[in-house]
Design an enzyme around this catalytic site. Structure first.
Site, PDB file in Angstrom:
ATOM      1  N   ARG A   1       0.829  -1.211   0.000  1.00  0.00           N
ATOM      2  CA  ARG A   1       0.000   0.000   0.000  1.00  0.00           C
ATOM      3  C   ARG A   1       0.859   1.254   0.000  1.00  0.00           C
ATOM      4  O   ARG A   1       0.355   2.368  -0.015  1.00  0.00           O
ATOM      5  CB  ARG A   1      -0.901   0.014   1.232  1.00  0.00           C
ATOM      6  CG  ARG A   1      -1.789  -1.187   1.266  1.00  0.00           C
ATOM      7  CD  ARG A   1      -3.057  -0.923   2.030  1.00  0.00           C
ATOM      8  NE  ARG A   1      -3.863  -2.124   1.940  1.00  0.00           N
ATOM      9  CZ  ARG A   1      -5.168  -2.151   2.005  1.00  0.00           C
ATOM     10  NH1 ARG A   1      -5.846  -1.044   2.171  1.00  0.00           N
ATOM     11  NH2 ARG A   1      -5.825  -3.282   1.911  1.00  0.00           N
TER      12      ARG A   1
ATOM     13  N   LYS B   1      14.116  -7.513   4.232  1.00  0.00           N
ATOM     14  CA  LYS B   1      14.482  -6.627   5.339  1.00  0.00           C
ATOM     15  C   LYS B   1      15.822  -6.969   5.990  1.00  0.00           C
ATOM     16  O   LYS B   1      16.495  -6.102   6.536  1.00  0.00           O
ATOM     17  CB  LYS B   1      13.371  -6.598   6.399  1.00  0.00           C
ATOM     18  CG  LYS B   1      12.130  -5.859   5.924  1.00  0.00           C
ATOM     19  CD  LYS B   1      11.140  -5.665   7.055  1.00  0.00           C
ATOM     20  CE  LYS B   1       9.883  -4.958   6.550  1.00  0.00           C
ATOM     21  NZ  LYS B   1       8.960  -4.635   7.647  1.00  0.00           N
TER      22      LYS B   1
ATOM     23  N   ASP C   1       9.468   0.931  11.634  1.00  0.00           N
ATOM     24  CA  ASP C   1       8.257   0.255  12.120  1.00  0.00           C
ATOM     25  C   ASP C   1       7.979   0.610  13.586  1.00  0.00           C
ATOM     26  O   ASP C   1       6.824   0.815  13.976  1.00  0.00           O
ATOM     27  CB  ASP C   1       8.387  -1.263  11.981  1.00  0.00           C
ATOM     28  CG  ASP C   1       8.316  -1.711  10.523  1.00  0.00           C
ATOM     29  OD1 ASP C   1       7.667  -1.022   9.711  1.00  0.00           O
ATOM     30  OD2 ASP C   1       8.929  -2.739  10.181  1.00  0.00           O
TER      31      ASP C   1
ATOM     32  N   ALA D   1       4.211 -13.742  18.108  1.00  0.00           N
ATOM     33  CA  ALA D   1       5.677 -13.681  18.105  1.00  0.00           C
ATOM     34  C   ALA D   1       6.221 -13.864  16.693  1.00  0.00           C
ATOM     35  O   ALA D   1       7.311 -14.388  16.495  1.00  0.00           O
ATOM     36  CB  ALA D   1       6.245 -14.742  19.045  1.00  0.00           C
TER      37      ALA D   1
HETATM   38  P1  ATR Z   1       4.055 -11.519  10.783  1.00  0.00           P
HETATM   39  O1  ATR Z   1       5.448 -11.436  10.286  1.00  0.00           O
HETATM   40  O2  ATR Z   1       3.072 -10.639  10.036  1.00  0.00           O
HETATM   41  O3  ATR Z   1       3.949 -11.305  12.261  1.00  0.00           O
HETATM   42  P2  ATR Z   1       3.943 -14.426  10.951  1.00  0.00           P
HETATM   43  O4  ATR Z   1       5.396 -14.498  11.180  1.00  0.00           O
HETATM   44  O5  ATR Z   1       3.317 -15.398  10.020  1.00  0.00           O
HETATM   45  O6  ATR Z   1       3.516 -12.988  10.390  1.00  0.00           O
HETATM   46  O7  ATR Z   1       3.206 -14.475  12.365  1.00  0.00           O
HETATM   47  C1  ATR Z   1       1.833 -14.574  12.500  1.00  0.00           C
HETATM   48  C2  ATR Z   1       1.442 -14.569  13.977  1.00  0.00           C
HETATM   49  O8  ATR Z   1       0.045 -14.871  14.078  1.00  0.00           O
HETATM   50  C3  ATR Z   1       2.178 -15.627  14.791  1.00  0.00           C
HETATM   51  O9  ATR Z   1       2.337 -15.144  16.100  1.00  0.00           O
HETATM   52  C4  ATR Z   1       1.187 -16.792  14.734  1.00  0.00           C
HETATM   53  O10 ATR Z   1       1.313 -17.738  15.772  1.00  0.00           O
HETATM   54  P3  ATR Z   1       2.216 -19.067  15.536  1.00  0.00           P
HETATM   55  O11 ATR Z   1       3.640 -18.654  15.766  1.00  0.00           O
HETATM   56  O12 ATR Z   1       1.720 -20.024  16.563  1.00  0.00           O
HETATM   57  O13 ATR Z   1       1.951 -19.527  14.119  1.00  0.00           O
HETATM   58  C5  ATR Z   1      -0.111 -16.030  14.904  1.00  0.00           C
HETATM   59  N1  ATR Z   1      -1.258 -16.838  14.488  1.00  0.00           N
HETATM   60  C6  ATR Z   1      -1.589 -17.234  13.242  1.00  0.00           C
HETATM   61  N2  ATR Z   1      -2.706 -17.978  13.267  1.00  0.00           N
HETATM   62  C7  ATR Z   1      -3.098 -18.076  14.560  1.00  0.00           C
HETATM   63  C8  ATR Z   1      -4.180 -18.707  15.257  1.00  0.00           C
HETATM   64  N3  ATR Z   1      -5.124 -19.407  14.599  1.00  0.00           N
HETATM   65  N4  ATR Z   1      -4.259 -18.570  16.595  1.00  0.00           N
HETATM   66  C9  ATR Z   1      -3.327 -17.877  17.266  1.00  0.00           C
HETATM   67  N5  ATR Z   1      -2.265 -17.247  16.689  1.00  0.00           N
HETATM   68  C10 ATR Z   1      -2.165 -17.340  15.350  1.00  0.00           C
END
Ligand code: ATR
Length: 282
Positions: free
Chosen positions: A21, A71, A107, A134
């Site tokens: 965006r 990054k 960020d 995380a």
């Molecule tokens: P980003 O870089 O945007 O933070 P990511 O690295 O894919 O994206 O992280 C996504 C976050 O959403 C993670 O904390 C993930 O938890 P997991 O480490 O257990 O995968 C969380 N997340 C995704 N789906 C989830 C769900 N159904 N319930 C709880 N947490 C979820």
């Protein structure tokens, strides 16, 4: 808008970059401030990252934003890196100058400016903060909070060892305590927090709501979601209904873009309601 031969050029490098965006955001400001300049989407394959950045610098670009998956590579290409970006290990803004390539990570600035501008009550020394998630976003936000002087950051993640990793790594680089809260105990960790931040994708259009009951959350706690589609996520709606102050996620995206725009185009741009409306258009 037409450009002159002196137009200032910048853009965003990503792979893919079609979802970004940032061109719309910077394009809005370029028009608003009637700047002779352009901000372009630049799709660059990871293996061409270095050659592309050096080529853009050689061709007179003022700099670029860098997004997924570049990054970390962006950090390595810099001649100068701001101390926060070095500690986080990721750069999202490059400025090309006479002294080479300078990198920063805006960020954290965007996250904190959004809180400060949208919630008069945000104070880093107010008390514990719970960060849910995380992933890359969660990691950056924990770092931002510690860097801002929050003394007690709790982190909870569905996959606990990811939270452990973030805590272990960041506690070596920042002051302040990071406590990992197991996913089953996340509700208990709300009891005395002053700020709750969702950094997961839960609550986004097409995803289920974040599974977190707010019953134990203090009435004075602030709730921030970095998801901004929809602007009011189920988490923010639940928080608002019980009287908590809420901050949506769109402002983080808008504020993180300000330092780059200012360095490349010479004006510190404003985040306004009409910009927010433009960004929310389909
Ligand atoms: P980003 O870089 O945007 O933070 P990511 O690295 O894919 O994206 O992280 C996504 C976050 O959403 C993670 O904390 C993930 O938890 P997991 O480490 O257990 O995968 C969380 N997340 C995704 N789906 C989830 C769900 N159904 N319930 C709880 N947490 C979820």
């Amino acid at each position: 808008m037409s450009l002159t031969g002196k137009a200032r050029l910048a853009g965003v490098i990503g792979w893919p970059v079609g979802h970004s965006r940032s061109p719309r955001l910077h394009g809005f400001w370029l028009e608003r401030y009637a700047i002779d300049g352009a901000y372009l989407p630049l799709p660059v394959d990871p293996e061409d990252f270095e050659i592309a950045v050096k080529g853009l610098a050689a061709a007179g670009f003022r700099g670029v934003n860098v997004t997924v998956p570049h990054k970390e590579a962006a950090l390595r290409i810099c001649d100068k890196v701001d101390p926060f970006a070095a500690k986080v290990g990721a750069v999202n803004t490059l400025v090309f100058g006479d002294d080479g390539i300078s990198g920063s990570n805006t960020d954290a600035f965007g996250f904190l400016e959004n809180l400060r501008n949208s919630a008069a009550g945000y104070r880093p020394d107010a008390g514990p903060v719970l960060v849910v998630g995380a992933g890359g976003a969660g990691r950056g936000i924990v770092a931002a909070l510690l860097n801002d002087g929050v003394a007690d950051v709790r982190i909870t993640n569905r996959t606990e060892n990811r939270a452990e990793q973030v805590a272990e790594e960041l506690s070596r680089r920042f002051d302040g305590k990071i406590e990992v809260v197991s996913w089953d105990r996340r509700v208990d960790a709300l009891e005395d927090v002053t700020l709750l931040v969702n950094t997961t994708s839960q609550g986004m259009h097409g995803q289920p709501a974040l599974d977190l009951k707010l019953d134990g959350l203090p009435a004075g706690a602030l709730v921030n979601d970095i998801v901004y589609t929809p602007l009011e996520t189920p988490l923010l709606a639940a928080a608002r209904q019980r009287g908590n102050q809420t901050v949506d996620g769109l402002g983080m995206l808008l504020h993180q873009a300000r330092p780059g725009f200012s360095a490349w185009f010479g004006i510190n741009p404003e985040v306004t309601e009409d910009l927010r409306a433009t960004m929310l258009e389909p």
